[in-house]
Design a protein around this motif. Structure first.
Motif, PDB file in Angstrom:
ATOM      1  N   PHE A  74      -8.346  -4.087 -15.827  1.00  0.00           N
ATOM      2  CA  PHE A  74      -7.960  -3.771 -17.196  1.00  0.00           C
ATOM      3  C   PHE A  74      -6.814  -4.661 -17.658  1.00  0.00           C
ATOM      4  N   SER A  75      -5.795  -4.809 -16.854  1.00  0.00           N
ATOM      5  CA  SER A  75      -4.642  -5.620 -17.237  1.00  0.00           C
ATOM      6  C   SER A  75      -5.005  -7.088 -17.371  1.00  0.00           C
ATOM      7  N   LYS A  76      -6.040  -7.535 -16.655  1.00  0.00           N
ATOM      8  CA  LYS A  76      -6.469  -8.934 -16.775  1.00  0.00           C
ATOM      9  C   LYS A  76      -7.301  -9.152 -18.043  1.00  0.00           C
ATOM     10  N   LEU A  77      -8.160  -8.188 -18.367  1.00  0.00           N
ATOM     11  CA  LEU A  77      -9.058  -8.358 -19.505  1.00  0.00           C
ATOM     12  C   LEU A  77      -8.364  -8.122 -20.855  1.00  0.00           C
ATOM     13  N   VAL A  78      -7.385  -7.209 -20.900  1.00  0.00           N
ATOM     14  CA  VAL A  78      -6.726  -6.888 -22.157  1.00  0.00           C
ATOM     15  C   VAL A  78      -5.582  -7.860 -22.396  1.00  0.00           C
ATOM     16  N   GLU A  79      -5.698  -8.590 -23.476  1.00  0.00           N
ATOM     17  CA  GLU A  79      -4.674  -9.563 -23.815  1.00  0.00           C
ATOM     18  C   GLU A  79      -3.518  -8.920 -24.573  1.00  0.00           C
ATOM     19  N   GLY A  80      -3.817  -7.897 -25.380  1.00  0.00           N
ATOM     20  CA  GLY A  80      -2.763  -7.225 -26.132  1.00  0.00           C
ATOM     21  C   GLY A  80      -3.298  -5.990 -26.833  1.00  0.00           C
ATOM     22  N   SER A 158      -1.067   3.563 -10.525  1.00  0.00           N
ATOM     23  CA  SER A 158      -0.729   2.507 -11.484  1.00  0.00           C
ATOM     24  C   SER A 158      -1.071   2.905 -12.918  1.00  0.00           C
ATOM     25  N   ARG A 159      -1.569   4.108 -13.138  1.00  0.00           N
ATOM     26  CA  ARG A 159      -1.962   4.554 -14.467  1.00  0.00           C
ATOM     27  C   ARG A 159      -0.734   5.030 -15.248  1.00  0.00           C
ATOM     28  N   PHE A 160      -0.739   4.736 -16.555  1.00  0.00           N
ATOM     29  CA  PHE A 160       0.365   5.192 -17.398  1.00  0.00           C
ATOM     30  C   PHE A 160      -0.142   5.393 -18.827  1.00  0.00           C
ATOM     31  N   THR A 161       0.681   6.089 -19.611  1.00  0.00           N
ATOM     32  CA  THR A 161       0.351   6.401 -21.007  1.00  0.00           C
ATOM     33  C   THR A 161       1.541   6.071 -21.894  1.00  0.00           C
ATOM     34  N   GLY A 192      -5.658   2.925 -17.726  1.00  0.00           N
ATOM     35  CA  GLY A 192      -6.091   3.106 -16.348  1.00  0.00           C
ATOM     36  C   GLY A 192      -6.428   1.767 -15.716  1.00  0.00           C
ATOM     37  N   SER A 193      -6.987   1.825 -14.531  1.00  0.00           N
ATOM     38  CA  SER A 193      -7.349   0.580 -13.842  1.00  0.00           C
ATOM     39  C   SER A 193      -8.562  -0.069 -14.495  1.00  0.00           C
ATOM     40  N   LEU A 194      -9.510   0.743 -14.980  1.00  0.00           N
ATOM     41  CA  LEU A 194     -10.756   0.185 -15.492  1.00  0.00           C
ATOM     42  C   LEU A 194     -11.012   0.545 -16.959  1.00  0.00           C
ATOM     43  N   ASN A 195     -10.163   1.336 -17.552  1.00  0.00           N
ATOM     44  CA  ASN A 195     -10.433   1.752 -18.936  1.00  0.00           C
ATOM     45  C   ASN A 195      -9.148   2.137 -19.639  1.00  0.00           C
ATOM     46  N   TYR A 196      -9.286   2.367 -20.922  1.00  0.00           N
ATOM     47  CA  TYR A 196      -8.180   2.903 -21.706  1.00  0.00           C
ATOM     48  C   TYR A 196      -8.738   3.997 -22.607  1.00  0.00           C
ATOM     49  N   THR A 197      -7.862   4.888 -23.056  1.00  0.00           N
ATOM     50  CA  THR A 197      -8.253   5.965 -23.978  1.00  0.00           C
ATOM     51  C   THR A 197      -7.197   6.086 -25.062  1.00  0.00           C
ATOM     52  N   PHE A 198      -7.679   6.160 -26.305  1.00  0.00           N
ATOM     53  CA  PHE A 198      -6.772   6.367 -27.440  1.00  0.00           C
ATOM     54  C   PHE A 198      -7.036   7.755 -28.032  1.00  0.00           C
TER      55      PHE A 198
END
Length: 317
Positions: A74-80, A158-161, A192-198
């Protein structure tokens, strides 16, 4: 007789005074009253909207040689990430607004929460742009801060909100004047490691109608029962004055005796000049008439009966 007339007059006056009092209060019962009711003068709706945009690292997606570790995918794929907020206010008459906002920022996991600070600014719609802030959190910085706190407390996740609490203080301007409005809403972005939730809470929406108090003047109306009762007492007064003395006479034994003598008697002259015995009452003469079995004689001043050479006479007063 005069006493009976005076008594009847007194009773008549009593009834008439009661009648007059009731009629007076009947007129006085029609009094003004005021009733208030609400008239809607202005209604408005103000809304606070929050949303997010994620920007993907195209250089990784389109590089055939890319190889991304799943634990850091996730951290690699998401630029911002950009977080946005805007407001919208409409009313039943032309409405504009301005104000200010403050945003409180938190970093949290399932085990802890850290307050990061706040930032604020102004809100205005004069330029036609309703967007009042755009925020781009530093994901790498927050990831490193999360790892550091986890190490301190002995947690390996490593997950945070990221949580933002937005409070907008507006002033609506319309033909009804200035109206203060406060809107508040929060958004959370889970990494998360593989996803995000809004997600966001359902608040941030205010609808209100303002009212003006009007007073209406009216009259309660006359109390008809008081007028009817007053008329009845007035009628009683008239009846008591006209028939009161006669009713008194009808109940008076002396008057009854006189009427009986009148029915039994014959008309004649004055008593003969013989021995005369004066009787004090009509009842006495009526009793004497029955005892002697005589017919009473009616003359100008009263009644009498004759027994031998004696005339028993009752003179009317």
């Amino acid at each position: 007789m005069k006493t009976k007339t005076m008594l009847a007059l007194a009773i008549c006056l009593l009834f008439l005074s009661i009648s007059g009092t009731m009629i007076y209060y009947g007129y006085a019962s029609n009094v003004p009253y005021y009733r208030s009711y609400e008239v809607p003068t202005y209604s408005y709706q103000a809304q606070l909207n929050l949303w997010s945009n994620f920007h993907i690292n195209n250089s990784i997606l389109f590089n055939n040689a890319s190889c991304v570790n799943a634990s850091s995918m996730f951290s690699k794929l998401v630029e911002g990430v950009n977080l946005h907020a805007n407001v919208n206010a409409t009313g039943s008459s032309p409405t504009s607004y301005n104000g200010s906002y403050v945003v409180y920022e938190y970093l949290s996991t399932s085990d802890w929460t850290k307050y990061l600070g706040s930032f604020h600014g102004v809100i205005q719609n004069s330029s036609g742009q309703s967007l009042f802030f755009q925020y781009s959190p530093n994901i790498t910085q927050y990831n490193n801060l999360t790892q550091k706190i986890n190490q301190q407390v002995g947690i390996s996740s490593s997950r945070f909100t990221i949580k933002l609490v937005v409070v907008a203080n507006l002033t609506l301007h319309s033909s009804q004047g200035n109206i203060p409005v406060t809107l508040d809403k929060s958004m959370e972005v889970y990494f998360g490691s593989l996803n995000y939730t809004f997600s966001q809470d359902p608040g941030g929406n205010v609808t209100q109608t303002l009212y003006h108090q009007n007073l209406v003047k009216g009259m309660t109306g006359y109390n008809k029962m008081l007028f009817i009762s007053g008329g009845i007492f007035a009628l009683f007064g008239g009846v008591s004055f006209v028939y009161g003395p006669k009713a008194g006479e009808a109940m008076n034994p002396e008057a009854v005796a006189e009427r009986t003598l009148r029915k039994l008697s014959v008309s004649g002259t004055n008593p003969p000049v013989t021995r005369e015995v004066k009787v004090e009452s009509a009842r006495g003469l009526l009793k004497l008439t029955k005892t002697l079995s005589r017919t009473p004689v009616r003359f100008e001043k009263g009644y009498y009966v004759i027994d031998s050479d004696t005339a028993y006479v009752w003179y009317k007063s």
